[in-house]
Design an enzyme around this catalytic site. Structure first.
Site, PDB file in Angstrom:
ATOM      1  N   ARG A 106       0.893  -1.162  -0.130  1.00 48.70           N
ATOM      2  CA  ARG A 106       0.021  -0.134  -0.008  1.00 48.70           C
ATOM      3  C   ARG A 106       0.704   1.302   0.055  1.00 48.70           C
ATOM      4  NH1 ARG A 106      -2.968  -2.304   4.300  1.00 48.70           N
ATOM      5  NH2 ARG A 106      -2.238  -0.512   5.606  1.00 48.70           N
ATOM      6  N   ALA A 239      -2.503  -4.842  -5.815  1.00 51.59           N
ATOM      7  CA  ALA A 239      -4.055  -4.733  -5.980  1.00 51.59           C
ATOM      8  C   ALA A 239      -4.344  -4.192  -4.351  1.00 51.59           C
ATOM      9  CB  ALA A 239      -4.430  -6.347  -5.502  1.00 51.59           C
ATOM     10  N   GLY A 240      -3.848  -4.033  -3.407  1.00 50.59           N
ATOM     11  CA  GLY A 240      -4.183  -3.173  -2.314  1.00 50.59           C
ATOM     12  C   GLY A 240      -4.288  -1.737  -2.603  1.00 50.59           C
ATOM     13  N   CYS A 293      -0.305  -9.667  10.555  1.00 53.24           N
ATOM     14  CA  CYS A 293      -0.029 -10.083  12.012  1.00 53.24           C
ATOM     15  C   CYS A 293      -0.635 -11.309  12.284  1.00 53.24           C
ATOM     16  CB  CYS A 293      -0.517  -8.921  12.761  1.00 53.24           C
ATOM     17  SG  CYS A 293       0.451  -7.709  12.929  1.00 53.24           S
ATOM     18  N   ASP A 309     -10.221 -11.315   6.108  1.00 58.32           N
ATOM     19  CA  ASP A 309      -9.915  -9.937   6.140  1.00 58.32           C
ATOM     20  C   ASP A 309     -10.917  -8.805   6.457  1.00 58.32           C
ATOM     21  OD1 ASP A 309      -7.609  -7.994   5.596  1.00 58.32           O
ATOM     22  OD2 ASP A 309      -8.805  -7.507   3.744  1.00 58.32           O
ATOM     23  N   ASN A 406       5.508  -9.108   1.366  1.00 57.66           N
ATOM     24  CA  ASN A 406       4.043  -8.761   0.730  1.00 57.66           C
ATOM     25  C   ASN A 406       3.757  -9.506  -0.186  1.00 57.66           C
ATOM     26  OD1 ASN A 406       1.530  -7.559   1.742  1.00 57.66           O
ATOM     27  ND2 ASN A 406       1.760  -6.079   0.097  1.00 57.66           N
TER      28      ASN A 406
END
Length: 651
Positions: A106, A239-240, A293, A309, A406
């Site tokens: 992001r 994609a984020g 996390c 999510d 990521n």
């Protein structure tokens, strides 16, 4: 307060299409007969005008309307492959997508809420005035899709007809983005008009990667127009940042629930999963954790996994907390996904029959590899920085890992063996009995504790801290992560907090139906608990024990030890649960994990009090609870010292 449809609508201002007649004239010029015929099945005038303005601004060479048919979805797959956004891997329906090295998480410093003059925003949010956003769109977006095809898809964020589900339009020049959307969201082309009519609103998302060059990434922006529920994303592919149905629309839903559905709905950054208790009893959990996390791992530890999510909540007519997953798929981090901790997901990733889009992993001979997969690693291949070999370093001399921290896998949740697909697709949602909050805490809180009441539960959520993770470009250090939702709370943090207190204290709940609220912490380390060992004080599969104890506690099957921070489990109950995962649980380990390190907790309370004191209009209830906890902890310290043994607490 959020005021919808306030200020200039940017799409209309820049696109210049003011009414349906003008929209249809543009469609006649830009859509071929087949796609124009498909679009004629959409009758919502606002939606058609927004699509026309997107075309007017971006000037694509062609427009493809995705109805969700197998033929249309296959066209999207092939378009992505033809453009080179994805490449085929050895397994059927497995593809690899590489983002630019500068765009693999992001873009937090380039993500903004578009606001009007005088609007109150979260202090944790970046904002840009509407006039500045219009200037950006006028400068960078006209013609951004020249030479490309614009793809338009219609989706539902949740099972069609669910009380908290909201429809959305995704518009992009990226085949990868629309391919991902088909795996992650429910195509509702045939239901779009009805759903937009039922909810009275829909979201609009406009994205283009442009020429997809490293030099363009500094100009990338992710804009979220709160008033018009429209997102704009440019010059990026991760994609984020681009699949705006996800975090972009989550932000809008947080806003909408906070200001227009007070005490009726919540929109949370949470997994949803079910645990099987004694005699086959099913108990559903929803839990918040910052990205990176362990949220996906926790979700999949359940026997009836629903989502990893996001969660939308409401209270039904019987006073039961209901939840849906707005997504139908998983966009999951793959680092450390392995057979030991994630057997069901590994069956999908290494077995046959599951469609998977991989991103930013290592590929060798058409096979993806990633850090922490528990397998022998190849010595070379192609990864997120090009050709890779063991020992490769970057320009600064730092080792280049096999896969990006990521790196992701995108797949249908229904492909996972423990996915409760029928429940996940039920518009009635699942009944949630337990809410959990967790962060990345190496030295302070125990592995599991239960709030003494709803107010204390809200405070657990407000007090999450976490290390910055690889999901965010440019973020470092340990920081506060309220409700693990902070990056996605647009309005004033005080308003969101008040919505939490109001919802969980609602009189619609009975004492029997009100969910319990708890904290989880998987990240305590030996060195922070007086041990000579190293690493974590536990392992991935222990998650099942902590959730299993919460399942029993929620139904009154076990007693607990009351402390200033909440209820803690008794040793004998945990020993029994550890046996179910074929592990011993030594008493010294329990003593280390559940001792109260009073000074650490007091430091944490002061950190939170100081931070929240800088926020305007924070509910006094928060400070009252911190004050009570601090006073009770100081009494314990006077009696037992700075480290209070769990046996002293048990009395």
């Amino acid at each position: 307060m959020l005021e919808l449809k306030k200020g200039e609508e940017i799409l209309a201002t820049v696109g210049g299409i003011a009414n349906l007649t003008e929209a249809e004239e543009l469609f006649a010029k830009t859509l071929d007969d087949a796609n124009r015929k498909k679009l004629q099945k959409i009758t919502n005038q606002d939606a058609l005008i927004k699509i026309a303005n997107a075309i007017s601004i971006c000037t694509p060479d062609a427009v493809f309307i995705n109805t969700g048919s197998e033929e249309d979805v296959e066209w999207i797959r092939q378009y992505s492959l033809t453009k080179g956004e994805e490449k085929k891997l050895a397994k059927d329906r497995h593809t690899i997508h590489f983002d630019l090295p500068q765009d693999q998480a992001r873009l937090v410093s380039q993500t903004y809420y578009i606001i009007n003059e005088g609007e109150k925003m979260s202090s944790l949010a970046k904002s840009v005035l509407r006039t500045e956003a219009i200037d950006y769109v006028k400068q960078f977006m006209p013609g951004i899709m020249k030479g490309m095809t614009m793809i338009v898809g219609f989706y539902s964020r949740g099972p069609v007809g669910a009380e908290a589900a909201i429809p959305a339009i995704e518009i992009s020049s990226s085949g990868y983005v629309l391919h991902s959307a088909e795996l992650l969201y429910r195509n509702c082309f045939s239901d779009f008009d009805a759903e937009a009519g039922r909810t009275g609103l829909f979201y609009t998302n406009l994205h283009s990667e442009g020429k997809n060059r490293p030099e363009d990434v500094p100009n990338a922006r992710i804009f979220m127009d709160r008033s018009w529920m429209t997102t704009f994303s440019t010059f990026c592919t991760y994609a984020g940042n681009t699949l705006l149905l996800k975090k972009g629309n989550h932000r809008f839903t947080v806003d909408y629930a906070t200001y227009y559905k007070l005490e009726e709905q919540l929109s949370e950054h949470m997994f949803i999963t079910g645990m099987t208790g004694p005699n086959g009893r099913k108990t559903f959990f929803a839990g918040a954790a910052p990205s990176g996390c362990g949220k996906t791992t926790t979700a999949m530890a359940g026997t009836d996994f629903v989502g990893d999510d996001l969660a939308q909540f409401w209270i039904d007519s019987d006073g039961i907390l209901r939840a849906i997953n707005p997504e139908k798929g998983i966009f999951g981090i793959v680092e450390d996904v392995n057979r030991e901790g994630d057997p069901y997901l590994m069956d999908c990733l290494r077995g046959d029959g599951t469609e998977v889009i991989w991103s930013n992993v290592l590929v060798k001979d058409g096979v993806p590899y990633w850090v922490g997969n528990g397998e022998e690693a190849p010595k070379r291949g192609v990864n997120f920085q090009g050709e890779w070999f063991q020992g490769k370093t970057d320009e600064a001399g730092n080792p280049v890992p096999m896969s990006h921290k990521n790196s992701r896998c995108t797949l249908l949740a229904s492909a996972i063996a423990n996915h409760a697909t029928e429940l996940a697709e039920d518009p009635a949602g699942v009944p949630v009995k337990v809410i959990t909050y967790s962060g990345r805490d190496a030295d302070t809180m125990p592995p599991v504790w239960v709030a003494r009441n709803a107010d204390d539960g809200v405070v657990i959520g407000a007090s999450i801290v976490s290390k910055a993770t690889a999901t965010e470009v440019g973020a470092t250090g340990v920081r506060r992560q309220p409700w693990a939702n902070a990056p996605f709370i647009p309005g004033a943090l005080a308003d969101y907090m008040q919505a939490q207190f109001t919802f969980f204290n609602s009189s619609k709940f009975s004492e029997k139906t009100r969910p319990i609220m708890a904290g989880l912490n998987y990240f305590l380390t030996h060195e922070n608990r007086g041990s000579e060992g190293s690493g974590l004080l536990g392992e991935k599969k222990d998650v099942k024990v902590w959730l299993g104890w919460l399942e029993l506690f929620a139904h009154g099957d076990v007693e607990a030890i009351e402390t200033p921070v909440g209820f803690l489990p008794r040793y004998d109950d945990l020993v029994t649960l550890f046996r179910t995962i074929d592990k011993d649980y030594p008493k010294p380990l329990y003593d280390m994990q559940f001792a109260l390190y009073v000074d650490k907790i007091l430091e944490r309370i002061e950190l939170q009090k100081e931070a929240y004191s800088k926020e305007a209009d924070i509910p006094a209830r928060l400070f009252d609870i911190y004050g009570r906890q601090k006073k009770e902890l100081q009494v314990l310290k006077e009696k037992f010292g700075a480290v209070v043994a769990i046996d002293d607490l048990a009395g």
